[in-house]
Design an enzyme around this catalytic site. Structure first.
Site, PDB file in Angstrom:
ATOM      1  N   ALA A  68      37.916  51.461  13.148  1.00 44.10           N
ATOM      2  CA  ALA A  68      38.250  50.051  13.339  1.00 44.10           C
ATOM      3  C   ALA A  68      37.293  49.216  12.487  1.00 44.10           C
ATOM      4  O   ALA A  68      36.294  49.733  11.992  1.00 44.10           O
ATOM      5  CB  ALA A  68      38.100  49.685  14.805  1.00 44.10           C
ATOM      6  N   GLY A 116      39.748  54.545  15.327  1.00 41.66           N
ATOM      7  CA  GLY A 116      41.165  54.218  15.166  1.00 41.66           C
ATOM      8  C   GLY A 116      41.841  55.141  14.158  1.00 41.66           C
ATOM      9  O   GLY A 116      43.036  55.427  14.264  1.00 41.66           O
ATOM     10  N   GLU A 119      42.642  58.187  16.044  1.00 44.59           N
ATOM     11  CA  GLU A 119      43.752  57.912  16.969  1.00 44.59           C
ATOM     12  C   GLU A 119      45.077  57.820  16.219  1.00 44.59           C
ATOM     13  O   GLU A 119      46.124  58.195  16.750  1.00 44.59           O
ATOM     14  CB  GLU A 119      43.443  56.632  17.756  1.00 44.59           C
ATOM     15  CG  GLU A 119      42.310  56.899  18.763  1.00 44.59           C
ATOM     16  CD  GLU A 119      41.722  55.643  19.374  1.00 44.59           C
ATOM     17  OE1 GLU A 119      41.292  54.775  18.593  1.00 44.59           O
ATOM     18  OE2 GLU A 119      41.687  55.530  20.604  1.00 44.59           O
ATOM     19  N   GLU A 139      33.309  55.914  19.428  1.00 45.75           N
ATOM     20  CA  GLU A 139      33.226  54.636  20.162  1.00 45.75           C
ATOM     21  C   GLU A 139      32.125  54.594  21.215  1.00 45.75           C
ATOM     22  O   GLU A 139      31.496  53.549  21.418  1.00 45.75           O
ATOM     23  CB  GLU A 139      34.575  54.326  20.834  1.00 45.75           C
ATOM     24  CG  GLU A 139      35.686  53.936  19.866  1.00 45.75           C
ATOM     25  CD  GLU A 139      36.411  55.125  19.259  1.00 45.75           C
ATOM     26  OE1 GLU A 139      35.946  56.279  19.436  1.00 45.75           O
ATOM     27  OE2 GLU A 139      37.446  54.910  18.606  1.00 45.75           O
TER      28      GLU A 139
END
Ligand code: NAD
Length: 714
Positions: A68, A116, A119, A139
């Site tokens: 991210a 991200g 993911e 994270e």
């Protein structure tokens, strides 16, 4: 091309295969809000184009998606819960849509696929990685947890135990490890990655790979019965809590979220993940850890800039082969800069080489390096007793004994033996750089380079700019420190530089507490367990060395007599006078002995209490809050002064120096973030309530003004 945005595109290839390619305009692909928006639009095309029979997801960069955009986090986390949920739901909707496409999907993973990015690849049916891939969910290191389905899809793909390990450790895994866990289905050479993905998707389209069952597995509840689940999660929770501790709530919250969602379908599980994410995003720890990440990035960017502005260091030299010189030579060599190590003493050179080879042998035993690398590193350290080859060095670190006269003589002699453009630095811990510069004809080529002990472990190097140091000298030194794998922080010259200048007021606060009857063991316990320091002040003094601390305390008292002058004998003097120098001679505040496994253990020593009675009043009890306030206020006030005086350039630099130099608790984010979190008014009120303890407890006018203006530091 059937879809094109700044961050990604979709192309229809032959045989009805679509390629979703991340190729952002900047140097890397990241999952910022603009990318999420583009992906939302691209997915609509993927859903509606009836020619598509299969999808490959690729990257046009050297890395897949680095994660991210963390620069967006602090603002995002301030949003009201409902808006934060909206952001998570948008991401989840798009990844669900990819997962639900009516044809097989495959990710081709190169380089980093983190957060991200990880993911995104979990949303497809299969993943093929190349040998450069590094995959992970970092994270929890930022005080949050995966929020785009990572805690839902990964456990269903590789099992709850494995996923909990990935999520709570927050590290990234190389391709072979990812293959072993089952996070990826195949690993291939980089040059055939795209072809391998194409061939897999063709197989899936042809029915040779059962993509539907793979997909179903990711969407179903976890296949654990109640007993298995209880066993698995309670063991994991215990282990994770033991490691992370109470100050870092994210890893345990993530385990609880995986557990709570274990028997749920995808929608329910994503709901649990989002709710936990939002709670974590609002914690002070998340704000602090994200803030630190950003400050670290800023320092790295500064070092990169310095590398361009300064001169490259192809060869270095270190004067003095002692504890520090030996460590600096090792660190330089192991990171690829050959180094000449000069001493006046043959035995010291032998010891310096033995230290380096000992460290390398440990690395070899741990499988981190091979024999060839070991030999290469050792042969790149040249021990010498003469100045003959020292002028081959682009930069020289002086690390001889801490004696101003010796240092002045050594520096002058050194300057005569090197060329005019050689950068000379000193690793002094207490002598002002402006004082040492006086012994040099070219003070503009000189600055401080303050390493911390042990050099190979401690990340910080304070680069001290003297009045006459040139910008190029500072840039060259910063770049060399960064090349050594360290975090350089540039500070201006003053007694103690930045780190020791703010550490010693903390020790003085501790000593005053002891003088007023506190128990040093109790103080250490509060400062470690409650505040979060890796060591309490008494233990830290023992590790630094009471003799070193005693000497530095005198330097600080000389430098800042208005605040730090001694009013009488204190606990450091008591230990020093009794030659209790701490860990180095086995006794200090504590006594030290090796346990059966050879590890040094400390025990409180009755003799210490006996000796301290000379400077301490009757035993008195202090609350945890009083102990923290009395130790921390002097440090905090001094840190604020350093910013006001321009010793440190920014609050971010100061906070990073505290964390990397002395282990300030990262979850608090450093002194300035701690102040912002507490609120300046509240802090000033607290400090004022201790003002009668002396000038170290006086808040600066600047801080009062800042509070009155309603300003924060970040
Ligand atoms: P040390 O006593 O272990 O080593 C000093 C070395 O310098 C010895 O090997 C000695 O033989 C050598 N030496 C003396 N005169 C010399 C000369 N003229 N030319 C070349 N070599 C000479 O000391 P140390 O702990 O490594 O400290 C070195 C410097 O680093 C000091 O300035 C100290 O303040 C600073 N420093 C120390 C620490 C620490 O924790 N030890 C931390 C940061 C900075």
């Amino acid at each position: 091309m059937i879809y094109q945005a700044e961050q990604l595109s979709v192309t229809l290839l032959e045989d009805g295969i679509a390629e979703l390619k991340y190729d952002a305009k900047g140097p890397v692909n990241k999952f910022d809000q603009a990318t999420l928006q583009a992906l939302t639009e691209a997915v609509k095309v993927l859903q509606t184009n009836s020619d598509i029979k299969g999808l490959i997801q690729t990257s046009g960069k050297g890395a897949f998606i680095v994660g991210a955009d963390i620069t967006e986090f602090l603002d995002l986390f301030k949003l009201p819960d409902a808006e934060l949920l909206g952001w998570l739901e948008q991401a989840n909707a798009v990844f669900n849509a990819i997962e639900d496409l009516p044809y097989p999907t495959i990710s081709a993973v190169n380089g980093h696929a983190l957060g991200g990015g990880c993911e995104a690849i979990l949303a497809t049916d299969f993943r093929v990685a190349d040998t450069t891939a590094r995959i992970g969910l970092p994270e929890t290191k930022l005080g949050i947890m995966p929020g785009f389905g990572g805690t839902v899809r990964l456990p269903r793909l590789i099992g709850a135990d494995n996923a909990v390990e990935w999520i709570t450790a927050g590290k990234d895994y190389k391709a072979p490890a990812a293959l072993k866990f089952g996070t990826v289905d195949a690993v291939v050479a980089p040059e055939i990655l795209r072809d391998a993905a194409l061939s897999m998707v063709k197989d899936a389209i042809a029915g040779k790979l059962d993509w539907q069952s793979r997909r179903a597995q990711k969407q179903a509840p976890l296949g654990l019965n109640k007993i298995e689940a209880t066993m698995s999660f309670s063991t994991a929770l215990g282990m994770v809590y033991a490691k992370a501790g109470k100050h870092y709530p994210a890893p345990t919250a993530a385990v609880k979220a995986v557990e709570a969602a274990a028997r749920m379908d995808r929608t329910g599980a994503l709901g649990v993940e989002a709710a936990t994410f939002i709670k974590l995003a609002k914690t002070d720890a998340a704000q602090a850890l994200v803030g630190l990440f950003l400050s670290d990035q800023a320092l790295k960017a500064g070092a990169k800039k310095a590398a361009k502005a300064g001169k490259a260091t192809n060869k270095a030299a270190v004067l003095g082969a002692g504890i520090m010189g030996g460590g600096i030579a090792y660190q330089s060599a192991v990171k690829g800069t050959p180094v000449i190590m000069k001493d006046i003493n043959d035995a010291a050179l032998d010891l310096g080489m033995a230290t380096a080879s000992g460290l390398l042998t440990t690395q070899l035993k741990r499988g981190r390096i091979d024999g060839t690398k070991l030999a290469k590193v050792i042969s790149s350290i040249t021990p010498t007793l003469s100045y003959n080859s020292v002028d081959e060095a682009d930069i020289i670190v002086e690390a001889v004994v801490e004696n101003p006269k010796i240092k002045a003589a050594v520096l002058a002699e050194l300057e005569d033996n090197v060329s005019a453009d050689t950068v000379i630095t000193s690793n002094t811990s207490t002598i002002p750089i402006n004082v040492l510069a006086k012994s040099l004809k070219r003070p503009e080529q000189f600055c401080g380079m303050h390493f911390f002990n042990p050099v190979h472990k401690m990340p910080l190097v304070e680069i001290i700019r003297g009045e006459k140091s040139s910008d190029e000298t500072i840039a060259t030194t910063v770049a060399y420190a960064a090349k050594m794998g360290k975090t350089p922080i540039v500070v201006n010259d003053c007694p103690g530089f930045f780190v020791n200048r703010v550490l010693f007021p903390y020790f003085f606060g501790f000593s005053k507490l002891i003088a007023d009857g506190a128990d040093f063991v109790a103080v250490d316990k509060v400062m470690e367990k409650q505040f979060g320091w890796p060591m309490g002040p008494a233990y830290l003094l023992d590790v630094v060395g009471i003799d070193t601390g005693h000497h530095a305390a005198a330097v600080m008292a000389d430098g800042f007599p208005e605040r730090m002058a001694k009013t009488g004998k204190d606990s450091i003097d008591v230990m020093f006078d009794a030659t209790r120098y701490g860990q180095k001679n086995g006794v200090g505040f504590y006594s030290y002995a090796k346990d059966r496994r050879g590890r040094i253990q400390k025990t409180p020593d009755a003799k210490s209490y006996e000796l301290l009675a000379e400077v301490a009043s009757e035993k008195a009890d202090f609350t945890k809050d009083e102990i923290i306030a009395r130790c921390m206020i002097p440090m905090i006030n001094e840190v604020v002064r350093c910013l006001e005086e321009g010793i440190v350039a920014t609050p971010g630099d100061a906070d990073m120096a505290l964390i990397y130099g002395i282990g300030f608790p990262p979850f608090r984010g450093g002194v300035f973030r701690y102040l912002d979190t507490m609120g300046l008014d509240k802090y000033i009120k607290l400090a004022d309530s201790f003002a009668d303890l002396g000038p170290l407890y006086q808040v600066t006018d600047g801080l009062r003004q800042r509070a009155a203006d309603g300003k924060t530091f970040y």
